[in-house]
Enzyme design. Structure first.
Site, PDB file in Angstrom:
ATOM      1  N   HIS A 103       4.228   6.699  -1.454  1.00  0.00           N
ATOM      2  CA  HIS A 103       3.233   6.930  -0.718  1.00  0.00           C
ATOM      3  C   HIS A 103       3.870   6.598   1.024  1.00  0.00           C
ATOM      4  CE1 HIS A 103       0.406   4.766   2.097  1.00  0.00           C
ATOM      5  NE2 HIS A 103      -1.060   4.678   1.068  1.00  0.00           N
TER       6      HIS A 103
ATOM      7  N   GLU B 105       2.155  12.008   1.446  1.00  0.00           N
ATOM      8  CA  GLU B 105       2.314  10.861   0.164  1.00  0.00           C
ATOM      9  C   GLU B 105       2.387  11.480  -1.193  1.00  0.00           C
ATOM     10  OE1 GLU B 105      -0.411   8.082  -0.113  1.00  0.00           O
ATOM     11  OE2 GLU B 105      -0.680   7.811   1.873  1.00  0.00           O
TER      12      GLU B 105
END
EC number: 5.1.3.15
Length: 283
Positions: A159, A259
């Site tokens: 992320h 991400e």
């Protein structure tokens, strides 16, 4: 285990950090969450990752910024009511262990593993390993292996919060196809061109994008190469950052999440493994 010469171990507020400093780059990793906090290539001495100035760096909450590890589910996709289990899984709130490190001409490689990989919501036998190589580029590999006797499915993501000087002067290149728009009841939409960020953005791009470029002021600043993904997530809270307790009001102007992700479910048979890999290439 004692790390190699390029790695220094330090502690602050109860957390343990690994600081990497070699001929090619510097980096910082928190063992809480197996969380990468910094990557500065010495080719230009510019920080590629963004960490909120209000991030909790004491183990009370997941760290806001850097590269959080999402596993074994993404967001609240765990099959239960929202909030019943921790968002993005349970690896980012446990202490990881250093299980190996080495220096080479290409940089410093660090291998980490979480304290456990079986918990409520995911009760399968498996091992998880993260391998980080800090050099001219930063390579992050999240490896999941089925060590049990039954197949299981999972999702995961790296992320990554990228630092940008000005979000309104930032453009993404190389992303195409349809995405699911979380802000519009998961409606399917086509990727915009040019891809600029002009407001709150929360999108799951449904193609396994391999190379995306973050362009700032008309020049490619960072290249993001993904491997083992089935999607790419793009997120910026815009002025919604004001409602996030560990972000400042204007933090959205200097960050963009791109991400490398598995969001559509990956099944591993016994003995099989999967590697989700993101390479950050300074340009």
């Amino acid at each position: 285990m004692s790390p190699v010469n390029s790695v220094t171990v330090s502690e602050s507020n109860g957390l343990t950090f690994l600081d990497v400093d070699n001929a090619l780059a510097t980096a910082r990793i928190s063992l809480f969450g197996g969380h990468i906090l910094s990557f500065v290539p010495k080719s230009d001495n510019k920080e590629r990752l963004w960490v909120s100035p209000h991030a909790y760096l004491n183990g009370e909450r997941p760290i806001r910024g850097g590269i959080p590890v999402c596993w074994p589910w993404f967001s609240d996709d765990h099959g239960r009511e929202k909030g019943a289990l921790p968002a993005h899984g349970f690896l980012r709130t446990q202490v990881w262990k250093l299980i190996g490190s080495k220096d080479s001409d290409s940089g410093t490689t660090i291998t980490l593993s979480p304290s456990f990989s079986r918990a409520e919501g995911f009760e399968n036998d498996c091992s998880v390993t993260m391998v980080v190589t800090v050099g001219k580029t930063m390579e992050v590999s999240l490896i999941t292996e089925n060590t049990g006797v039954a197949p299981f499915s999972f999702n995961c993501a790296l992320h990554t919060y990228f630092h940008v000087e000005h979000i309104q002067q930032t453009c993404l290149k190389g992303i195409k196809g349809q995405y699911k728009d979380k802000l519009d009841a998961w409606a399917l939409k086509e990727t915009p061109s040019p891809y600029t960020i002009t407001g709150e953005t929360d999108r799951i791009h449904l193609e396994p994008i391999k190379t995306a470029e973050i362009e700032v002021d008309g020049s490619v600043y960072t290249e993001v190469v993904s491997h083992g993904n089935d999607s790419l997530v793009v997120w910026n809270p815009w002025q919604g950052a004001a409602s996030i307790s560990d972000m400042d009001l204007f933090g959205y102007k200097h960050m963009l999440c791109v991400e490398t992700s598995l969001t559509q479910g990956k099944t591993l048979t016994p003995g099989a493994s999967h590697t989700l890999k993101q390479t950050i290439i300074p340009r």
